[in-house]
Scaffold this motif. Sequence first.
Motif, PDB file in Angstrom:
ATOM      1  N   LEU A 132       0.828  -1.207   0.000  1.00 53.77           N
ATOM      2  CA  LEU A 132       0.000   0.000   0.000  1.00 53.77           C
ATOM      3  C   LEU A 132       0.862   1.256   0.000  1.00 53.77           C
ATOM      4  O   LEU A 132       0.572   2.217  -0.723  1.00 53.77           O
ATOM      5  N   ARG A 133       1.916   1.267   0.772  1.00 54.05           N
ATOM      6  CA  ARG A 133       2.798   2.436   0.790  1.00 54.05           C
ATOM      7  C   ARG A 133       3.473   2.623  -0.559  1.00 54.05           C
ATOM      8  O   ARG A 133       3.632   3.756  -1.039  1.00 54.05           O
ATOM      9  N   TYR A 150     -10.944  -0.580  -0.840  1.00 50.56           N
ATOM     10  CA  TYR A 150     -12.263  -1.137  -0.502  1.00 50.56           C
ATOM     11  C   TYR A 150     -12.124  -2.322   0.452  1.00 50.56           C
ATOM     12  O   TYR A 150     -12.566  -3.439   0.162  1.00 50.56           O
ATOM     13  N   PRO A 151     -11.510  -2.096   1.606  1.00 56.15           N
ATOM     14  CA  PRO A 151     -11.165  -3.222   2.472  1.00 56.15           C
ATOM     15  C   PRO A 151     -12.354  -3.867   3.181  1.00 56.15           C
ATOM     16  O   PRO A 151     -13.407  -3.260   3.359  1.00 56.15           O
ATOM     17  N   GLU A 173      -5.349   1.206   7.443  1.00 53.15           N
ATOM     18  CA  GLU A 173      -5.129   2.167   8.524  1.00 53.15           C
ATOM     19  C   GLU A 173      -3.652   2.272   8.867  1.00 53.15           C
ATOM     20  O   GLU A 173      -3.132   3.368   9.125  1.00 53.15           O
ATOM     21  N   ALA A 174      -2.946   1.132   8.849  1.00 52.27           N
ATOM     22  CA  ALA A 174      -1.512   1.153   9.131  1.00 52.27           C
ATOM     23  C   ALA A 174      -0.742   1.920   8.069  1.00 52.27           C
ATOM     24  O   ALA A 174       0.325   2.484   8.348  1.00 52.27           O
ATOM     25  N   ALA A 175      -1.282   1.969   6.853  1.00 54.40           N
ATOM     26  CA  ALA A 175      -0.657   2.725   5.767  1.00 54.40           C
ATOM     27  C   ALA A 175      -1.192   4.148   5.676  1.00 54.40           C
ATOM     28  O   ALA A 175      -0.951   4.836   4.673  1.00 54.40           O
ATOM     29  N   GLU A 176      -1.943   4.593   6.687  1.00 53.26           N
ATOM     30  CA  GLU A 176      -2.413   5.976   6.824  1.00 53.26           C
ATOM     31  C   GLU A 176      -3.532   6.346   5.862  1.00 53.26           C
ATOM     32  O   GLU A 176      -3.699   7.515   5.509  1.00 53.26           O
ATOM     33  N   TYR A 192      -6.431   7.730   0.571  1.00 56.24           N
ATOM     34  CA  TYR A 192      -5.190   8.430   0.904  1.00 56.24           C
ATOM     35  C   TYR A 192      -5.138   9.666   0.018  1.00 56.24           C
ATOM     36  O   TYR A 192      -5.130   9.558  -1.209  1.00 56.24           O
ATOM     37  N   GLU A 193      -5.133  10.830   0.663  1.00 57.56           N
ATOM     38  CA  GLU A 193      -5.120  12.107  -0.061  1.00 57.56           C
ATOM     39  C   GLU A 193      -3.677  12.480  -0.353  1.00 57.56           C
ATOM     40  O   GLU A 193      -2.979  13.062   0.476  1.00 57.56           O
TER      41      GLU A 193
END
Length: 200
Positions: A132-133, A150-151, A173-176, A192-193
């Motif tokens: 994800l990062r 879409y988790p 969430e861990a990837a912000e 993620y914006e």
Amino acid sequence: MSDGSGVEPQLVCHPLTAPRFAELERLFGSHGAQGGCWCMWWRQTARQFEANKGEGNRLAFKALVDAGEEPGLLAYLDGEPIGWCAVAPRAAYPRLGRSRLLKPIDDRAVWSVTCFYVARRHRRCGVTVALLRAAVDFVRSRGGWVLEGYPIVPAKDRTPDAFAYTGLLSAFEAAEFREVARPSPTRAIVRYEINARSAR
């Protein structure tokens, strides 16, 4: 499938290109990751998907890559492909637009991360978070502003890996990523914006 727990491994992530397709095939195996999908579920109608399941989907996905698309990222550990995530502009996934739960929540031009596949022995050790990062950086480098996912929001009992291919909320969430909608008790829409964050 990682749930965001454990120690995140030191991975190297690369976009999927034609020279790397054989490595994706090695990771996915003869079943195409899950039931002959070959990461074509979101790109086709239900009828097309069933007609192409297996080798047809593999060839369709390979054709995309051979044509120059980079439809996602491969994660490597010690040179071995161990994880995958699909990421592309939302328009590349027409099934999202037809989904009752995952239809667009606004008219912003978002990118979507739609699915993950992690080699069995590397699951639940942070691979999804690392992907994800890397996906955020990938989208940023291509001028994208918003990355959407879409988790699954697991029930009390753990969600089987086969049903968590869109990722778990804890990993996002861990990837912000930030939750922006909850279309059902077991499904979230997160974003993620990229424009609001400084480049790493």
